[in-house]
Design a protein around this motif. Sequence first.
Motif, PDB file in Angstrom:
ATOM      1  N   UNK A 138      -1.637   2.693  10.437  1.00 45.55           N
ATOM      2  CA  UNK A 138      -1.188   1.305  10.554  1.00 45.55           C
ATOM      3  C   UNK A 138       0.125   1.177   9.798  1.00 45.55           C
ATOM      4  N   UNK A 139       0.804   0.040   9.962  1.00 39.37           N
ATOM      5  CA  UNK A 139       2.061  -0.217   9.263  1.00 39.37           C
ATOM      6  C   UNK A 139       2.127  -1.687   8.880  1.00 39.37           C
ATOM      7  N   UNK A 140       2.670  -1.978   7.700  1.00 37.38           N
ATOM      8  CA  UNK A 140       2.829  -3.371   7.275  1.00 37.38           C
ATOM      9  C   UNK A 140       4.296  -3.821   7.301  1.00 37.38           C
ATOM     10  N   UNK A 141       5.147  -2.997   7.912  1.00 36.82           N
ATOM     11  CA  UNK A 141       6.567  -3.315   7.976  1.00 36.82           C
ATOM     12  C   UNK A 141       7.375  -2.635   6.892  1.00 36.82           C
ATOM     13  N   UNK A 142       6.752  -2.394   5.748  1.00 35.28           N
ATOM     14  CA  UNK A 142       7.411  -1.712   4.637  1.00 35.28           C
ATOM     15  C   UNK A 142       6.859  -0.298   4.426  1.00 35.28           C
ATOM     16  N   UNK A 143       5.592  -0.114   4.770  1.00 27.73           N
ATOM     17  CA  UNK A 143       4.932   1.173   4.559  1.00 27.73           C
ATOM     18  C   UNK A 143       4.169   1.585   5.819  1.00 27.73           C
ATOM     19  N   UNK A 144       4.167   2.876   6.089  1.00 30.04           N
ATOM     20  CA  UNK A 144       3.328   3.449   7.140  1.00 30.04           C
ATOM     21  C   UNK A 144       2.105   4.074   6.464  1.00 30.04           C
ATOM     22  N   UNK A 145       0.914   3.686   6.929  1.00 33.00           N
ATOM     23  CA  UNK A 145      -0.331   4.165   6.339  1.00 33.00           C
ATOM     24  C   UNK A 145      -1.004   5.185   7.252  1.00 33.00           C
ATOM     25  N   UNK A 146      -1.557   6.220   6.638  1.00 29.94           N
ATOM     26  CA  UNK A 146      -2.376   7.199   7.337  1.00 29.94           C
ATOM     27  C   UNK A 146      -3.745   7.195   6.665  1.00 29.94           C
ATOM     28  N   UNK A 147      -4.766   6.674   7.365  1.00 30.06           N
ATOM     29  CA  UNK A 147      -6.080   6.509   6.772  1.00 30.06           C
ATOM     30  C   UNK A 147      -6.874   7.811   6.789  1.00 30.06           C
ATOM     31  N   UNK A 148      -7.649   8.039   5.719  1.00 29.42           N
ATOM     32  CA  UNK A 148      -8.576   9.170   5.711  1.00 29.42           C
ATOM     33  C   UNK A 148      -9.692   8.898   6.702  1.00 29.42           C
ATOM     34  N   UNK A 149     -10.196   9.932   7.363  1.00 31.98           N
ATOM     35  CA  UNK A 149     -11.285   9.737   8.317  1.00 31.98           C
ATOM     36  C   UNK A 149     -12.561   9.286   7.611  1.00 31.98           C
ATOM     37  N   UNK A 150     -12.735   9.717   6.337  1.00 31.13           N
ATOM     38  CA  UNK A 150     -13.910   9.329   5.565  1.00 31.13           C
ATOM     39  C   UNK A 150     -13.564   9.342   4.082  1.00 31.13           C
ATOM     40  N   UNK A 151     -14.245   8.503   3.321  1.00 32.34           N
ATOM     41  CA  UNK A 151     -14.064   8.500   1.869  1.00 32.34           C
ATOM     42  C   UNK A 151     -15.354   8.057   1.197  1.00 32.34           C
ATOM     43  N   UNK A 152     -15.447   8.337  -0.084  1.00 35.55           N
ATOM     44  CA  UNK A 152     -16.652   8.038  -0.851  1.00 35.55           C
ATOM     45  C   UNK A 152     -16.320   7.115  -2.019  1.00 35.55           C
ATOM     46  N   UNK A 153     -17.222   6.182  -2.292  1.00 36.16           N
ATOM     47  CA  UNK A 153     -17.075   5.296  -3.435  1.00 36.16           C
ATOM     48  C   UNK A 153     -18.444   5.136  -4.087  1.00 36.16           C
TER      49      UNK A 153
END
Length: 208
Positions: A138-153
Amino acid sequence: MMKSKKIRLIMKKILSTFLVAIALMLAIPANAQLIKFGVKGGVNLNKVDFSSSTTSKSYTGFYVGPTAEINIPFFGFGVDGSLLYSQKGINPTDANSSNTTIKEVIVPINLKYTLGSSKAGIFIAAGPQFAFNLDKSASDGQRDYSFKSANTSFNIGVGAKLLGHIQVNATYNIPIDKSAKYSNAQVSGEKMWNCKTKGWQLGMAYMF
């Protein structure tokens, strides 16, 4: 690196505890344990930790989906697990940045201890949460994001059981893995930074 190894070791111990608890519950005769199914929903109130100098404002999202709970009468312990659709977000303080929505399927598994009964009481809960992203970027206009397929919290929270069917809870979600990588959208080949989401989950469940 040492901190990461320590966190992974703690997570392995927690997961081992959950597996032992579930095995003990399943070994109890059916008439001595209480299994309930229900639906759960609520509000996500999250912020993002950026590894660069960027700062974040709060973002309000939601989660909803089926849930199940196994209790051991007279002992107060139980385990619950859910399969939830969740929307969180990235909300930078930059004036020219837009909000970015994170769409996930999350699987929280919590060990619970209840003071009272399964019909009415207060409880504390803690356990791992596994998230699976539905979007890759995704992009917010200032940054391009690359999401992890999975994460843990990791979740830790308190709540109350009411009228035998209703549960209300407040849970704080602590990130272990990064949620995404990002770079300057205006500069090609810019360095990739990391970000993690953290925040509150305020919700209610109805158990059938």
